[in-house]
Scaffold this motif. Structure first.
Motif, PDB file in Angstrom:
ATOM      1  N   LEU A  95       0.812  -1.215   0.000  1.00  0.00           N
ATOM      2  CA  LEU A  95       0.000   0.000   0.000  1.00  0.00           C
ATOM      3  C   LEU A  95       0.845   1.265   0.000  1.00  0.00           C
ATOM      4  N   THR A  96       1.951   1.256   0.739  1.00  0.00           N
ATOM      5  CA  THR A  96       2.915   2.350   0.704  1.00  0.00           C
ATOM      6  C   THR A  96       4.306   1.730   0.676  1.00  0.00           C
ATOM      7  N   GLU A  97       5.312   2.572   0.702  1.00  0.00           N
ATOM      8  CA  GLU A  97       6.677   2.055   0.692  1.00  0.00           C
ATOM      9  C   GLU A  97       6.957   1.183   1.912  1.00  0.00           C
ATOM     10  N   ARG A  98       6.314   1.482   3.044  1.00  0.00           N
ATOM     11  CA  ARG A  98       6.588   0.765   4.287  1.00  0.00           C
ATOM     12  C   ARG A  98       5.445  -0.153   4.744  1.00  0.00           C
ATOM     13  N   PHE A  99       4.234   0.071   4.244  1.00  0.00           N
ATOM     14  CA  PHE A  99       3.070  -0.644   4.763  1.00  0.00           C
ATOM     15  C   PHE A  99       2.482  -1.582   3.708  1.00  0.00           C
ATOM     16  N   THR A 109     -11.831 -20.212   6.267  1.00  0.00           N
ATOM     17  CA  THR A 109     -10.978 -19.391   7.127  1.00  0.00           C
ATOM     18  C   THR A 109     -10.609 -18.079   6.435  1.00  0.00           C
ATOM     19  N   PRO A 110     -11.079 -16.931   6.945  1.00  0.00           N
ATOM     20  CA  PRO A 110     -10.635 -15.621   6.464  1.00  0.00           C
ATOM     21  C   PRO A 110      -9.410 -15.153   7.256  1.00  0.00           C
ATOM     22  N   ASN A 111      -8.541 -14.374   6.594  1.00  0.00           N
ATOM     23  CA  ASN A 111      -7.314 -13.874   7.212  1.00  0.00           C
ATOM     24  C   ASN A 111      -7.037 -12.443   6.786  1.00  0.00           C
ATOM     25  N   VAL A 112      -6.525 -11.647   7.724  1.00  0.00           N
ATOM     26  CA  VAL A 112      -6.009 -10.313   7.427  1.00  0.00           C
ATOM     27  C   VAL A 112      -4.621 -10.213   8.057  1.00  0.00           C
ATOM     28  N   LEU A 113      -3.612  -9.942   7.232  1.00  0.00           N
ATOM     29  CA  LEU A 113      -2.237  -9.784   7.698  1.00  0.00           C
ATOM     30  C   LEU A 113      -1.747  -8.400   7.316  1.00  0.00           C
ATOM     31  N   MET A 114      -1.029  -7.745   8.222  1.00  0.00           N
ATOM     32  CA  MET A 114      -0.494  -6.408   7.948  1.00  0.00           C
ATOM     33  C   MET A 114       0.939  -6.312   8.461  1.00  0.00           C
ATOM     34  N   LYS A 115       1.742  -5.533   7.745  1.00  0.00           N
ATOM     35  CA  LYS A 115       3.143  -5.350   8.138  1.00  0.00           C
ATOM     36  C   LYS A 115       3.558  -3.899   7.909  1.00  0.00           C
ATOM     37  N   TYR A 116       4.303  -3.371   8.885  1.00  0.00           N
ATOM     38  CA  TYR A 116       4.852  -2.015   8.757  1.00  0.00           C
ATOM     39  C   TYR A 116       6.354  -2.084   8.984  1.00  0.00           C
ATOM     40  N   GLN A 117       7.107  -1.677   7.992  1.00  0.00           N
ATOM     41  CA  GLN A 117       8.569  -1.674   8.061  1.00  0.00           C
ATOM     42  C   GLN A 117       9.022  -0.341   8.640  1.00  0.00           C
ATOM     43  N   LEU A 118       9.465  -0.371   9.889  1.00  0.00           N
ATOM     44  CA  LEU A 118       9.848   0.877  10.557  1.00  0.00           C
ATOM     45  C   LEU A 118      11.105   1.482   9.942  1.00  0.00           C
ATOM     46  N   ASP A 119      12.117   0.651   9.704  1.00  0.00           N
ATOM     47  CA  ASP A 119      13.343   1.069   9.028  1.00  0.00           C
ATOM     48  C   ASP A 119      13.977  -0.181   8.448  1.00  0.00           C
ATOM     49  N   ALA A 169      10.660  -4.114  12.150  1.00  0.00           N
ATOM     50  CA  ALA A 169       9.358  -4.230  11.493  1.00  0.00           C
ATOM     51  C   ALA A 169       8.322  -4.705  12.502  1.00  0.00           C
ATOM     52  N   LEU A 170       7.085  -4.274  12.301  1.00  0.00           N
ATOM     53  CA  LEU A 170       5.938  -4.726  13.087  1.00  0.00           C
ATOM     54  C   LEU A 170       4.958  -5.435  12.159  1.00  0.00           C
ATOM     55  N   SER A 195      -2.542 -12.063  16.539  1.00  0.00           N
ATOM     56  CA  SER A 195      -1.114 -12.077  16.883  1.00  0.00           C
ATOM     57  C   SER A 195      -0.479 -10.740  16.526  1.00  0.00           C
ATOM     58  N   LEU A 196       0.629 -10.472  17.199  1.00  0.00           N
ATOM     59  CA  LEU A 196       1.445  -9.286  16.932  1.00  0.00           C
ATOM     60  C   LEU A 196       2.902  -9.687  17.072  1.00  0.00           C
ATOM     61  N   ASN A 197       3.702  -9.387  16.051  1.00  0.00           N
ATOM     62  CA  ASN A 197       5.126  -9.727  16.136  1.00  0.00           C
ATOM     63  C   ASN A 197       6.004  -8.512  15.853  1.00  0.00           C
ATOM     64  N   VAL A 198       7.184  -8.539  16.467  1.00  0.00           N
ATOM     65  CA  VAL A 198       8.224  -7.524  16.279  1.00  0.00           C
ATOM     66  C   VAL A 198       9.448  -8.239  15.726  1.00  0.00           C
ATOM     67  N   ASP A 199       9.998  -7.715  14.634  1.00  0.00           N
ATOM     68  CA  ASP A 199      11.148  -8.330  13.976  1.00  0.00           C
ATOM     69  C   ASP A 199      12.339  -7.385  14.024  1.00  0.00           C
ATOM     70  N   TYR A 200      13.508  -7.960  14.251  1.00  0.00           N
ATOM     71  CA  TYR A 200      14.734  -7.175  14.235  1.00  0.00           C
ATOM     72  C   TYR A 200      15.779  -7.894  13.393  1.00  0.00           C
ATOM     73  N   ALA A 201      16.242  -7.247  12.338  1.00  0.00           N
ATOM     74  CA  ALA A 201      17.261  -7.823  11.453  1.00  0.00           C
ATOM     75  C   ALA A 201      18.635  -7.529  12.043  1.00  0.00           C
ATOM     76  N   ILE A 202      19.217  -8.534  12.677  1.00  0.00           N
ATOM     77  CA  ILE A 202      20.534  -8.370  13.296  1.00  0.00           C
ATOM     78  C   ILE A 202      21.594  -8.149  12.217  1.00  0.00           C
ATOM     79  N   LEU A 203      21.532  -8.960  11.174  1.00  0.00           N
ATOM     80  CA  LEU A 203      22.368  -8.833   9.986  1.00  0.00           C
ATOM     81  C   LEU A 203      21.466  -8.994   8.770  1.00  0.00           C
TER      82      LEU A 203
END
Length: 362
Positions: A241-245, A270-280, A284-285, A314-322
């Protein structure tokens, strides 16, 4: 995955550098090797005594122990007219998903060969053990929006065995395939089963930011004496939808005969809605809301009055170490119409758990 490539052109250039040309690099065959490993820890607040969690989950399904969800090594060969994949795996994912297969096959993730059958068009025939053509999630955790898999992914095929004809349009916007399969997530057919199963997939990408997909399965996954036809359809749209979302909307529905020769069917969906926001570039959330209705227990049997009618969130937080290492944490809960979750020797309507994972690939 980052891939290490060995090509005949590269080897030729090492020993005869002056003879190497840019044209040869474009046409020579190549083999790539890759690996993936994902460790996880999950704490289920219902605290199952045997450390095995829900029987409808097949990934990250251990409580209060550090474990390997999936370890994978893969070799891929690609030329102009031939392609092949061989991948071996280990981990709780393999243990839980391959329990019905012969022991010698339980560590095989992929084993397939494809041949191009047109000189002018991108038209292929592939055969063997392949990733499923159904669904928006795969077994490779890093490739998915959420840390854990949805009800839809866990209860539809992750893999399939058979043959498919596939076509990709010249502009890359259309992908079409037809499949002949051994069954519903099967390598070997069930004993007494004489049915051939079928499937299709159509993917349309009108722009780089939109992907629309339709996939199906038609077949019987039981013995000849208990034959019940199953019809299943998977539909989803993935939208940047956007560069980050980004957002993904999915809906699966299936029907299976109530008994052999019956004109009545049991339905699940089964219906599903998934969303992701790339903070930097590191953080990411992501979140997911889902519902699974299998009142008659075709896929998930509870032996209760209302069957499996369950909401998930569910809600997840992701961190790219490398660039090739990611750490993820997810909080996830279930709420069911009936009391189907065990806690302290009592059945409860809810289940809540927290999962973390560390994935690396090269």
């Amino acid at each position: 995955m980052k891939k290490y490539i060995i090509t005949s052109a590269v080897l030729f250039g090492i020993f005869f550098p002056k003879a190497q040309s840019s044209d040869s690099l474009k046409t020579e065959n190549k083999v790539t090797f890759s690996a993936y490993a994902e460790l996880f820890y999950s704490y289920d607040f219902n605290e199952p005594a045997n450390h095995l969690r829900q029987n409808f989950l097949y990934s990250y399904n251990r409580h209060n122990e550090l474990n390997l969800n999936l370890g994978l090594v893969k070799a891929n060969y690609q030329s102009e007219n031939l392609r092949a994949n061989v991948a071996l795996m280990a981990g709780t994912y393999a243990q839980d998903n391959m329990a019905a297969e012969q022991e010698a096959l339980r560590y095989v993730n992929e084993a397939n060969v494809g041949i191009k059958i047109s000189k002018t068009k991108n038209l292929w025939i592939d055969a063997g053990i392949m990733p499923s053509h159904i669904g928006w999630e795969s077994a490779i955790g890093k490739d998915n929006v959420n840390l854990t898999r949805s009800f839809a992914a866990e209860n539809s095929p992750y893999f399939e065995t058979g043959a498919k004809v596939s076509y990709t349009s010249d502009n890359g916007k259309w992908f079409l395939s037809g499949l002949v399969l051994n069954g519903w997530q099967r390598i070997a057919k069930p004993e007494g089963n004489q049915t051939i199963s079928f499937g299709h997939q159509v993917t349309y990408k009108p722009t780089e930011k939109i992907t629309l997909n339709s996939s199906s399965f038609i077949g019987n996954d039981k013995s000849k004496a208990e034959k019940r036809m199953r019809y299943f359809h998977d539909l989803y749209g993935n939208f940047q939808l956007t560069e980050r979302f980004s957002a993904l909307l999915g809906f699966d529905i299936g029907a299976e005969q109530k008994e052999k020769g019956s004109n009545s069917y049991n339905i699940w969906y089964t219906p599903n809605v998934l969303m992701k926001y790339q903070l930097d570039n590191k953080w990411a959330l992501a979140g997911r809301v889902e519902y699974y209705n299998d009142k008659n227990g075709v896929i998930i049997s509870t032996k209760t009055d209302n069957g499996f009618q369950t909401f998930g969130y569910s809600l997840n937080v992701d961190y790219a170490i490398l660039k090739n290492v990611v750490f993820r944490t997810e909080a996830r809960g279930f709420t069911s119409k009936d009391a189907i979750f065990m806690k302290n020797d009592e059945m409860k309507q809810g289940n809540f758990f927290i999962t973390t994972s560390l994935a690396a690939w090269f």
